[in-house]
Design a protein around this motif. Sequence first.
Motif, PDB file in Angstrom:
ATOM      1  N   ALA A 288       0.870  -1.203   0.219  1.00 33.20           N
ATOM      2  CA  ALA A 288       0.115   0.017   0.172  1.00 33.20           C
ATOM      3  C   ALA A 288       0.894   1.349  -0.409  1.00 33.20           C
ATOM      4  CB  ALA A 288      -0.574  -0.240   1.623  1.00 33.20           C
ATOM      5  N   GLU A 289       2.350   1.442   0.835  1.00 31.49           N
ATOM      6  CA  GLU A 289       3.007   2.436   0.194  1.00 31.49           C
ATOM      7  C   GLU A 289       3.675   2.949  -0.673  1.00 31.49           C
ATOM      8  OE1 GLU A 289       6.733   3.725   2.650  1.00 31.49           O
ATOM      9  OE2 GLU A 289       6.563   2.374   2.744  1.00 31.49           O
ATOM     10  N   THR A 290       3.548   1.576  -1.840  1.00 32.73           N
ATOM     11  CA  THR A 290       4.213   2.104  -3.120  1.00 32.73           C
ATOM     12  C   THR A 290       3.186   2.641  -3.645  1.00 32.73           C
ATOM     13  OG1 THR A 290       4.791  -0.677  -2.651  1.00 32.73           O
ATOM     14  CG2 THR A 290       4.985   1.171  -4.586  1.00 32.73           C
ATOM     15  N   TYR A 291       1.490   2.397  -3.411  1.00 31.04           N
ATOM     16  CA  TYR A 291       0.588   3.600  -3.905  1.00 31.04           C
ATOM     17  C   TYR A 291       0.209   4.440  -3.562  1.00 31.04           C
ATOM     18  CZ  TYR A 291       0.517  -0.494  -6.953  1.00 31.04           C
ATOM     19  OH  TYR A 291       0.624  -1.468  -8.197  1.00 31.04           O
ATOM     20  N   ASP A 292       0.842   5.456  -2.363  1.00 33.08           N
ATOM     21  CA  ASP A 292       0.910   6.471  -1.134  1.00 33.08           C
ATOM     22  C   ASP A 292      -0.684   5.747  -0.405  1.00 33.08           C
ATOM     23  OD1 ASP A 292       1.495   8.665  -0.429  1.00 33.08           O
ATOM     24  OD2 ASP A 292       0.367  10.213  -2.083  1.00 33.08           O
ATOM     25  N   VAL A 293      -0.950   5.295  -0.107  1.00 31.58           N
ATOM     26  CA  VAL A 293      -2.514   4.386  -0.046  1.00 31.58           C
ATOM     27  C   VAL A 293      -1.820   4.295   1.786  1.00 31.58           C
ATOM     28  CG1 VAL A 293      -4.142   2.742   0.567  1.00 31.58           C
ATOM     29  CG2 VAL A 293      -3.446   3.926  -1.379  1.00 31.58           C
ATOM     30  N   SER A 294      -3.144   4.778   2.805  1.00 32.00           N
ATOM     31  CA  SER A 294      -2.543   4.392   3.982  1.00 32.00           C
ATOM     32  C   SER A 294      -2.841   2.754   4.625  1.00 32.00           C
ATOM     33  CB  SER A 294      -3.737   5.660   5.197  1.00 32.00           C
ATOM     34  OG  SER A 294      -3.324   6.644   4.397  1.00 32.00           O
ATOM     35  N   PHE A 295      -2.773   3.234   5.855  1.00 31.11           N
ATOM     36  CA  PHE A 295      -2.834   1.829   6.774  1.00 31.11           C
ATOM     37  C   PHE A 295      -3.779   1.618   7.646  1.00 31.11           C
ATOM     38  CE2 PHE A 295      -0.245  -1.487   9.417  1.00 31.11           C
ATOM     39  CZ  PHE A 295      -1.272  -2.854   9.131  1.00 31.11           C
ATOM     40  N   ALA A 296      -4.780   0.537   7.667  1.00 35.53           N
ATOM     41  CA  ALA A 296      -5.723   1.323   9.230  1.00 35.53           C
ATOM     42  C   ALA A 296      -6.029   0.077   9.358  1.00 35.53           C
ATOM     43  CB  ALA A 296      -6.771   2.206   8.597  1.00 35.53           C
ATOM     44  N   PRO A 297      -5.438  -0.566   9.764  1.00 36.68           N
ATOM     45  CA  PRO A 297      -6.160  -2.286  10.314  1.00 36.68           C
ATOM     46  C   PRO A 297      -7.337  -2.195  11.071  1.00 36.68           C
ATOM     47  CG  PRO A 297      -3.212  -1.948  11.505  1.00 36.68           C
ATOM     48  CD  PRO A 297      -3.865  -1.018  10.871  1.00 36.68           C
ATOM     49  N   HIS A 298      -7.954  -3.462  10.745  1.00 34.88           N
ATOM     50  CA  HIS A 298      -9.552  -3.677  10.847  1.00 34.88           C
ATOM     51  C   HIS A 298      -8.972  -4.313  12.502  1.00 34.88           C
ATOM     52  CE1 HIS A 298     -12.592  -6.876  11.429  1.00 34.88           C
ATOM     53  NE2 HIS A 298     -13.286  -5.334  11.028  1.00 34.88           N
ATOM     54  N   CYS A 299      -9.623  -4.469  13.333  1.00 33.77           N
ATOM     55  CA  CYS A 299      -9.293  -4.842  14.759  1.00 33.77           C
ATOM     56  C   CYS A 299     -10.603  -5.351  15.961  1.00 33.77           C
ATOM     57  CB  CYS A 299      -8.323  -4.883  15.319  1.00 33.77           C
ATOM     58  SG  CYS A 299      -7.982  -5.902  16.751  1.00 33.77           S
ATOM     59  N   PRO A 300     -11.307  -5.922  15.563  1.00 33.85           N
ATOM     60  CA  PRO A 300     -12.830  -5.524  16.130  1.00 33.85           C
ATOM     61  C   PRO A 300     -13.268  -6.973  17.146  1.00 33.85           C
ATOM     62  CG  PRO A 300     -13.732  -6.945  13.859  1.00 33.85           C
ATOM     63  CD  PRO A 300     -12.392  -6.437  14.542  1.00 33.85           C
ATOM     64  N   ALA A 305      -4.982 -10.120  18.992  1.00 31.53           N
ATOM     65  CA  ALA A 305      -5.286  -9.730  17.503  1.00 31.53           C
ATOM     66  C   ALA A 305      -4.362  -7.745  17.716  1.00 31.53           C
ATOM     67  CB  ALA A 305      -6.404  -9.460  17.419  1.00 31.53           C
ATOM     68  N   LEU A 306      -5.074  -6.812  18.434  1.00 33.40           N
ATOM     69  CA  LEU A 306      -4.700  -5.296  18.501  1.00 33.40           C
ATOM     70  C   LEU A 306      -2.678  -5.410  19.229  1.00 33.40           C
ATOM     71  CD1 LEU A 306      -5.748  -2.832  19.292  1.00 33.40           C
ATOM     72  CD2 LEU A 306      -6.024  -3.401  21.476  1.00 33.40           C
ATOM     73  N   ALA A 307      -2.427  -6.473  19.874  1.00 41.65           N
ATOM     74  CA  ALA A 307      -1.662  -6.387  20.316  1.00 41.65           C
ATOM     75  C   ALA A 307      -0.211  -6.350  18.877  1.00 41.65           C
ATOM     76  CB  ALA A 307      -0.697  -7.207  21.124  1.00 41.65           C
ATOM     77  N   SER A 308      -1.083  -7.422  18.131  1.00 44.87           N
ATOM     78  CA  SER A 308      -0.156  -7.865  16.546  1.00 44.87           C
ATOM     79  C   SER A 308      -0.446  -6.897  15.494  1.00 44.87           C
ATOM     80  CB  SER A 308      -1.042  -8.848  15.948  1.00 44.87           C
ATOM     81  OG  SER A 308      -0.891 -10.641  17.292  1.00 44.87           O
ATOM     82  N   SER A 309      -1.243  -6.167  15.951  1.00 40.68           N
ATOM     83  CA  SER A 309      -1.893  -4.640  14.703  1.00 40.68           C
ATOM     84  C   SER A 309      -0.949  -3.745  15.102  1.00 40.68           C
ATOM     85  CB  SER A 309      -3.004  -4.010  15.256  1.00 40.68           C
ATOM     86  OG  SER A 309      -4.249  -5.632  14.642  1.00 40.68           O
ATOM     87  N   LEU A 310      -1.046  -3.667  16.698  1.00 42.54           N
ATOM     88  CA  LEU A 310       0.355  -1.931  16.828  1.00 42.54           C
ATOM     89  C   LEU A 310       1.301  -2.435  16.740  1.00 42.54           C
ATOM     90  CD1 LEU A 310      -1.276  -1.571  20.285  1.00 42.54           C
ATOM     91  CD2 LEU A 310      -2.015  -0.077  18.497  1.00 42.54           C
ATOM     92  N   HIS A 311       2.239  -3.397  16.783  1.00 42.25           N
ATOM     93  CA  HIS A 311       3.561  -4.295  16.263  1.00 42.25           C
ATOM     94  C   HIS A 311       3.295  -3.231  14.562  1.00 42.25           C
ATOM     95  CE1 HIS A 311       5.342  -5.850  20.102  1.00 42.25           C
ATOM     96  NE2 HIS A 311       3.911  -6.430  19.927  1.00 42.25           N
ATOM     97  N   LEU A 312       2.343  -3.885  14.081  1.00 40.51           N
ATOM     98  CA  LEU A 312       2.473  -3.683  12.818  1.00 40.51           C
ATOM     99  C   LEU A 312       2.414  -2.150  12.073  1.00 40.51           C
ATOM    100  CD1 LEU A 312       0.249  -6.248  10.939  1.00 40.51           C
ATOM    101  CD2 LEU A 312       2.855  -5.995  10.549  1.00 40.51           C
ATOM    102  N   ASP A 313       1.282  -1.288  13.530  1.00 39.38           N
ATOM    103  CA  ASP A 313       1.600   0.161  13.199  1.00 39.38           C
ATOM    104  C   ASP A 313       2.409   0.769  13.447  1.00 39.38           C
ATOM    105  OD1 ASP A 313      -1.124  -0.375  12.615  1.00 39.38           O
ATOM    106  OD2 ASP A 313      -2.220  -0.489  14.422  1.00 39.38           O
ATOM    107  N   VAL A 314       3.590   0.185  14.357  1.00 37.81           N
ATOM    108  CA  VAL A 314       4.645   1.178  15.059  1.00 37.81           C
ATOM    109  C   VAL A 314       5.615   1.215  14.388  1.00 37.81           C
ATOM    110  CG1 VAL A 314       5.350  -0.717  16.259  1.00 37.81           C
ATOM    111  CG2 VAL A 314       5.590   2.155  17.443  1.00 37.81           C
ATOM    112  N   GLY A 315       5.833   0.588  13.233  1.00 35.59           N
ATOM    113  CA  GLY A 315       7.027   0.493  12.241  1.00 35.59           C
ATOM    114  C   GLY A 315       6.453   0.433  11.336  1.00 35.59           C
ATOM    115  N   ALA A 316       4.919   0.620  10.802  1.00 34.03           N
ATOM    116  CA  ALA A 316       4.660   1.071   9.314  1.00 34.03           C
ATOM    117  C   ALA A 316       4.320   2.427   9.035  1.00 34.03           C
ATOM    118  CB  ALA A 316       3.027   0.607   8.751  1.00 34.03           C
ATOM    119  N   PRO A 317       5.327   3.062   7.846  1.00 36.01           N
ATOM    120  CA  PRO A 317       5.284   4.806   7.746  1.00 36.01           C
ATOM    121  C   PRO A 317       3.838   4.897   7.168  1.00 36.01           C
ATOM    122  CG  PRO A 317       7.503   3.721   7.056  1.00 36.01           C
ATOM    123  CD  PRO A 317       6.738   2.199   7.562  1.00 36.01           C
ATOM    124  N   ASN A 318       3.078   4.314   6.952  1.00 35.60           N
ATOM    125  CA  ASN A 318       1.750   4.306   6.418  1.00 35.60           C
ATOM    126  C   ASN A 318       0.416   4.445   6.995  1.00 35.60           C
ATOM    127  OD1 ASN A 318       2.625   1.994   5.212  1.00 35.60           O
ATOM    128  ND2 ASN A 318       0.773   1.732   3.829  1.00 35.60           N
TER     129      ASN A 318
END
Length: 391
Positions: A288-300, A305-318
């Motif tokens: 997604a970053e390659t296409y200048d698209v933001s990343f907002a993980p789904h997590c209900p 699941a939330l911890a896994s998402s946060l590990h990705l969020d904190v390292g993803a520039p987008n």
Amino acid sequence: MRITDYELYEVPPRWQLLRIETSDGVVGWGEPYTKWHFVNGSTPATRSAVDQMLQHYVLGEDPARIEALWQSMYRSSFYRGGPVHMSAIAGIDQALWDIKGKRCGEPIFELLGGRARDRVRAYEHVSAHHDESNDDPAAAAARDARRAVDEGYTAVKLVPTDTLERIDTPGAVEQARAIVGAVREAVGPEVGVALDFHGRASKTMARRLLAALEPFDPLFVEEPVLPEQWPELATLAEQTTVPLATGERLYSRWEFRPLLEAGAVDVVQPDVSSAGGITETRKIADMAETYDVSFAPHCPIGPLALASSLHLDVGAPNALVQEQVILGRERASRYVENTDWLDLRDGFVDVPDGPGLGVSVDEDAVREFAGTDLSYDRPVGRRPDGSVAER
């Protein structure tokens, strides 16, 4: 080190927590997605898939070889993909990353390249349903949104539409406009207001709703049409300035590829517990970053699941913002011994920084609640004429 055993626990409200054990005594945890898979209080489809993946491709193997194990679980199935298969892989993949982090003595985000940010913005869900104190859904939504902002959130999300006709009345559009307008007025211009259509709108109604709601500057509109109607999403993207989001019902980078290539989406929302885990979701974020698209993980769902998402969020520039349903709620802390990372501060949450996922699971609590109070029923949506509608 070899993978020697596992256990899958079904716990309330409707979560599955997967425990994987190794020959060295290191234990990893993951959370396969199960929201719509419950049948009479159990999840036979997901459970069976987890059993098959572990017994055929994972038990006895080296847990450090995450990519090789992921490829084995994915490619060894001739008929592959979809919510059940990819959810099973996701839960296992999270547990493998948890084991790797614990073995290395590092949080997962460090193994993925380190921090791109210090903390992660989170949003709260707002209800626009009738309630006992106020029959006006706009007033109820505004009050709920203001409460969330008072609690520290800088972004909220709501569903502004009920069941829709394929071509509905001006009144349906006006009600959505009244709800979103009331929320925007209640929270002011500095708060993000995300909207979720849940795929309820036809392309005709999506076009009308987007035009009506554009003046309120939504943070994004999620699933303005069904994901299988993605060519229409590309058309809508050309007709509005509202950022369009989708992805909770897409399960691999191959499903996201045509949306990105068509310029159909501004925000991708893969679920780390249904889109192949940390391994696959990271690849989707990078693509997604390659296409200048933001990343907002789904997590209900739950804390793993939330911890896994946060590990990705904190390292993803987008990374843009994180969905969650557990901050400040007892149902999350019930299964977790270290709860400090579940605190909201100025609209942000901290990523757990202990080894692996950084979550200390209360195994006694998990076993105590396993198999209890799991009933869940998702009714069929109906229009006034009795035809089936999206919910």
